[in-house]
Design a protein around this motif. Structure first.
Motif, PDB file in Angstrom:
ATOM      1  N   ALA A   1       0.853  -1.204   0.000  1.00 45.44           N
ATOM      2  CA  ALA A   1       0.000   0.000   0.000  1.00 45.44           C
ATOM      3  C   ALA A   1       0.883   1.247   0.000  1.00 45.44           C
ATOM      4  CB  ALA A   1      -0.917  -0.012   1.220  1.00 45.44           C
ATOM      5  N   ARG A   2       1.973   1.199   0.769  1.00 43.63           N
ATOM      6  CA  ARG A   2       2.860   2.375   0.815  1.00 43.63           C
ATOM      7  C   ARG A   2       3.603   2.545  -0.519  1.00 43.63           C
ATOM      8  NH1 ARG A   2       3.295   0.617   6.093  1.00 43.63           N
ATOM      9  NH2 ARG A   2       5.259  -0.479   5.763  1.00 43.63           N
ATOM     10  N   ARG A   3       3.973   1.409  -1.105  1.00 45.24           N
ATOM     11  CA  ARG A   3       4.664   1.487  -2.416  1.00 45.24           C
ATOM     12  C   ARG A   3       3.752   2.102  -3.468  1.00 45.24           C
ATOM     13  NH1 ARG A   3       7.532  -3.847  -2.267  1.00 45.24           N
ATOM     14  NH2 ARG A   3       9.436  -3.333  -1.131  1.00 45.24           N
ATOM     15  N   ARG A   4       2.478   1.698  -3.443  1.00 39.23           N
ATOM     16  CA  ARG A   4       1.545   2.237  -4.448  1.00 39.23           C
ATOM     17  C   ARG A   4       1.403   3.743  -4.260  1.00 39.23           C
ATOM     18  NH1 ARG A   4      -1.256  -2.576  -3.582  1.00 39.23           N
ATOM     19  NH2 ARG A   4      -2.564  -1.576  -2.005  1.00 39.23           N
ATOM     20  N   ALA A   5       1.373   4.162  -2.990  1.00 36.47           N
ATOM     21  CA  ALA A   5       1.251   5.596  -2.718  1.00 36.47           C
ATOM     22  C   ALA A   5       2.496   6.335  -3.203  1.00 36.47           C
ATOM     23  CB  ALA A   5       1.039   5.821  -1.224  1.00 36.47           C
ATOM     24  N   ASP A   6       3.674   5.719  -2.992  1.00 39.79           N
ATOM     25  CA  ASP A   6       4.924   6.341  -3.457  1.00 39.79           C
ATOM     26  C   ASP A   6       4.899   6.505  -4.980  1.00 39.79           C
ATOM     27  OD1 ASP A   6       5.883   6.473  -0.929  1.00 39.79           O
ATOM     28  OD2 ASP A   6       7.196   4.705  -1.084  1.00 39.79           O
ATOM     29  N   ALA A   7       4.402   5.461  -5.648  1.00 44.37           N
ATOM     30  CA  ALA A   7       4.368   5.513  -7.116  1.00 44.37           C
ATOM     31  C   ALA A   7       3.438   6.635  -7.578  1.00 44.37           C
ATOM     32  CB  ALA A   7       3.900   4.172  -7.669  1.00 44.37           C
ATOM     33  N   ARG A   8       2.323   6.800  -6.871  1.00 42.97           N
ATOM     34  CA  ARG A   8       1.380   7.868  -7.269  1.00 42.97           C
ATOM     35  C   ARG A   8       1.991   9.246  -7.010  1.00 42.97           C
ATOM     36  NH1 ARG A   8      -2.751   4.171  -5.299  1.00 42.97           N
ATOM     37  NH2 ARG A   8      -2.505   5.155  -3.280  1.00 42.97           N
ATOM     38  N   GLN A   9       2.784   9.296  -5.925  1.00 43.77           N
ATOM     39  CA  GLN A   9       3.432  10.570  -5.613  1.00 43.77           C
ATOM     40  C   GLN A   9       4.425  10.938  -6.728  1.00 43.77           C
ATOM     41  OE1 GLN A   9       5.837  10.608  -2.059  1.00 43.77           O
ATOM     42  NE2 GLN A   9       5.063  12.626  -1.531  1.00 43.77           N
ATOM     43  N   MET A  10       5.185   9.940  -7.168  1.00 43.04           N
ATOM     44  CA  MET A  10       6.151  10.182  -8.254  1.00 43.04           C
ATOM     45  C   MET A  10       5.430  10.634  -9.522  1.00 43.04           C
ATOM     46  SD  MET A  10       9.073  10.005  -7.226  1.00 43.04           S
ATOM     47  CE  MET A  10       9.053  10.179  -5.489  1.00 43.04           C
ATOM     48  N   GLU A  11       4.284  10.017  -9.764  1.00 45.41           N
ATOM     49  CA  GLU A  11       3.488  10.393 -10.941  1.00 45.41           C
ATOM     50  C   GLU A  11       3.098  11.876 -10.846  1.00 45.41           C
ATOM     51  OE1 GLU A  11      -0.086   8.055 -11.329  1.00 45.41           O
ATOM     52  OE2 GLU A  11      -0.954   9.557 -12.705  1.00 45.41           O
ATOM     53  N   LEU A  12       2.670  12.267  -9.627  1.00 41.42           N
ATOM     54  CA  LEU A  12       2.275  13.672  -9.427  1.00 41.42           C
ATOM     55  C   LEU A  12       3.459  14.609  -9.657  1.00 41.42           C
ATOM     56  CD1 LEU A  12       0.038  13.576  -6.211  1.00 41.42           C
ATOM     57  CD2 LEU A  12      -0.696  13.826  -8.584  1.00 41.42           C
ATOM     58  N   TYR A  13       4.632  14.206  -9.152  1.00 44.31           N
ATOM     59  CA  TYR A  13       5.814  15.059  -9.309  1.00 44.31           C
ATOM     60  C   TYR A  13       6.143  15.258 -10.792  1.00 44.31           C
ATOM     61  CZ  TYR A  13       6.717  14.569  -4.281  1.00 44.31           C
ATOM     62  OH  TYR A  13       6.618  14.605  -2.932  1.00 44.31           O
TER      63      TYR A  13
ATOM     64  N   TYR B   1      -6.868  15.320 -10.567  1.00 47.23           N
ATOM     65  CA  TYR B   1      -6.625  14.245  -9.589  1.00 47.23           C
ATOM     66  C   TYR B   1      -7.468  14.466  -8.346  1.00 47.23           C
ATOM     67  CZ  TYR B   1      -2.382  12.863 -12.090  1.00 47.23           C
ATOM     68  OH  TYR B   1      -1.495  12.419 -13.021  1.00 47.23           O
ATOM     69  N   PRO B   2      -7.878  13.393  -7.672  1.00 44.73           N
ATOM     70  CA  PRO B   2      -8.522  13.603  -6.369  1.00 44.73           C
ATOM     71  C   PRO B   2      -7.489  14.113  -5.370  1.00 44.73           C
ATOM     72  CG  PRO B   2      -8.282  11.254  -6.831  1.00 44.73           C
ATOM     73  CD  PRO B   2      -7.807  11.988  -8.050  1.00 44.73           C
ATOM     74  N   GLU B   3      -7.963  14.866  -4.392  1.00 51.15           N
ATOM     75  CA  GLU B   3      -7.049  15.496  -3.421  1.00 51.15           C
ATOM     76  C   GLU B   3      -6.156  14.497  -2.691  1.00 51.15           C
ATOM     77  OE1 GLU B   3      -8.711  18.128  -0.486  1.00 51.15           O
ATOM     78  OE2 GLU B   3      -9.815  19.179  -2.079  1.00 51.15           O
ATOM     79  N   ASN B   4      -6.716  13.330  -2.436  1.00 49.29           N
ATOM     80  CA  ASN B   4      -5.955  12.358  -1.626  1.00 49.29           C
ATOM     81  C   ASN B   4      -5.209  11.360  -2.509  1.00 49.29           C
ATOM     82  OD1 ASN B   4      -8.019  10.895  -2.674  1.00 49.29           O
ATOM     83  ND2 ASN B   4      -8.721  10.016  -0.731  1.00 49.29           N
ATOM     84  N   TYR B   5      -4.932  11.753  -3.748  1.00 46.83           N
ATOM     85  CA  TYR B   5      -4.381  10.802  -4.729  1.00 46.83           C
ATOM     86  C   TYR B   5      -3.140  10.072  -4.228  1.00 46.83           C
ATOM     87  CZ  TYR B   5      -2.935   8.842  -9.176  1.00 46.83           C
ATOM     88  OH  TYR B   5      -2.562   7.975 -10.169  1.00 46.83           O
ATOM     89  N   SER B   6      -2.258  10.764  -3.524  1.00 52.33           N
ATOM     90  CA  SER B   6      -1.029  10.073  -3.124  1.00 52.33           C
ATOM     91  C   SER B   6      -1.041   9.636  -1.652  1.00 52.33           C
ATOM     92  CB  SER B   6       0.198  10.952  -3.412  1.00 52.33           C
ATOM     93  OG  SER B   6       0.080  12.156  -2.698  1.00 52.33           O
TER      94      SER B   6
END
Ligand SMILES: Nc1ncnc2c1ncn2[C@@H]1O[C@H](COP(=O)(O)OP(=O)(O)OP(=O)(O)O)[C@@H](O)[C@H]1O
Ligand SMILES: [Mg+2]
Ligand SMILES: [Zn+2]
Length: 324
Positions: A22-34, A91-96
């Motif tokens: 779950a944390r890895r998926r969030a990290d990946a979404r964060q990178m996408e946002l960056y 994106y939804p606010e809580n995307y990452s």
């Protein structure tokens, strides 16, 4: 509670993995946002400093409350700004944010030191699976065990009612100290398996390790262990002695020889010594059992097991007739 050890180890590892994933998926979404919205990088950098800033305010002393309130306010503004940026970019606010399946335990399986309900559920489902009962556990329960079938000619309504009440109370009150053995005797299609799988389900739901096996399968395991030339038995043999509840179905359908007799004796005797509950189902009468098994086995079956006699007309057939 004492769940099946293998299930417990496996599920605990699965939960740890789930939490990391779950944390890895969030990290990946964060990178996408960056990549898509570079302004977010700076906002996240500022937000990540919050902890250190609070520590610094505390260390400095003076008006700590005001210092913390200022940081909070700055933080909220940054969060809002971040949310708006995300929304503007679709994106939804809580995307990452980390999206755990279970918000109570963040997928760790524990809330403080207590096991979370989600992990308990996973263990129960695994318990159904590893009990060996398979699909029957979904369709056979105390609630759909009806006593009406024993009211017909030759049915022993009172005897089966007594078995039902005893076994239900036994299962629903099952705990670490429970020790009681049951012998369900009777002809084919009279509900012995149904009643014993109902016990199994209830005891598994209460968090205990239950093993269901036919006598033939049990002896095949012992034979594989002894003569299997490197093959391993289907079930771990320790479980025959360790499981909180063992159900041996269809005793009497296995072949009898010196080896199988010694296995049956070993399981029955060892479980008595360890005060582990066992349910044995058989089509054989008391006389047949005495003739088939040696005195040492028969003496234990009749001395240590509460017998319940099932009499009546084959319920498989009664159900078919009812449908016609
Ligand atoms: N009291 C009952 N109420 C409802 N359904 C029952 C009852 N007893 C048995 N059945 C159903 O009848 C079928 C046969 O029952 P079960 O398999 O428990 O019989 P059994 O005594 O174990 O027979 P066997 O000796 O052949 O293994 C199953 O589908 C079971 O769900
Ligand atoms: Mg049966
Ligand atoms: Zn949980």
């Amino acid at each position: 509670m004492s769940y099946n050890r293998e299930d417990y180890v496996r599920i605990k590892a699965e939960f740890a993995q789930k939490s990391i994933a779950a944390r890895r998926r969030a990290d990946a979404r964060q990178m996408e946002l960056y990549g898509r919205i570079p302004e977010v990088i700076e906002i996240d950098r500022l937000l990540s400093k919050t902890g250190r800033e609070i520590m610094a305010v505390i260390a400095k002393g003076g008006d700590v409350e005001k210092g913390i309130a200022d940081i909070r306010e700055k933080n909220e503004i940054l969060q809002k700004e971040r949310g708006e940026l995300l929304r503007k970019n679709g994106y939804p606010e809580n995307y990452s944010d980390v999206q755990y399946e279970c918000k109570k335990c963040d997928d760790t399986g524990y809330v403080d030191t207590k096991m979370c309900d989600c992990m308990r559920r996973a263990l129960v489902l695994a318990g159904y699976e590893s009990s060996g009962i398979g699909g029957l556990i979904q369709c056979q329960s105390f609630d759909n065990f009806s006593l009406e079938y024993y009211q017909s000619d030759g049915g022993n309504y009172e005897g089966v009612r007594c078995a039902y009440q005893n076994l239900r109370a036994f299962a629903e009150g099952f705990n670490r100290d429970t020790y009681r053995n049951h012998l369900l005797i009777g002809g084919t299609g009279l509900g012995k398996t149904h009643l014993s799988t109902s016990v199994a389900k209830t005891v598994i739901d209460r968090g205990f390790d239950v093993m269901y096996v036919t006598a033939t399968a049990m002896l095949a395991d012992f034979e594989t262990k002894r003569f299997g030339n490197g093959l391993s038995p289907k079930h771990n043999l320790d479980r025959y002695f360790d499981a909180e509840l063992l159900i041996v179905d269809d005793l009497g359908t296995e072949t009898v020889n010196q080896f199988t007799l010694s296995c049956v004796y070993e399981v029955i005797n060892e479980r008595i010594n360890r005060r582990k509950s066992t349910i044995i189902n058989t089509n054989l009468s008391k006389k047949d059992l005495e003739a088939r098994y040696n005195e040492r086995i028969a003496s234990r079956l009749f001395g240590e097991y509460i017998p319940f006699q099932f009499l009546g007309r084959d319920i498989r057939q009664q159900k078919i007739l009812k449908r016609m």
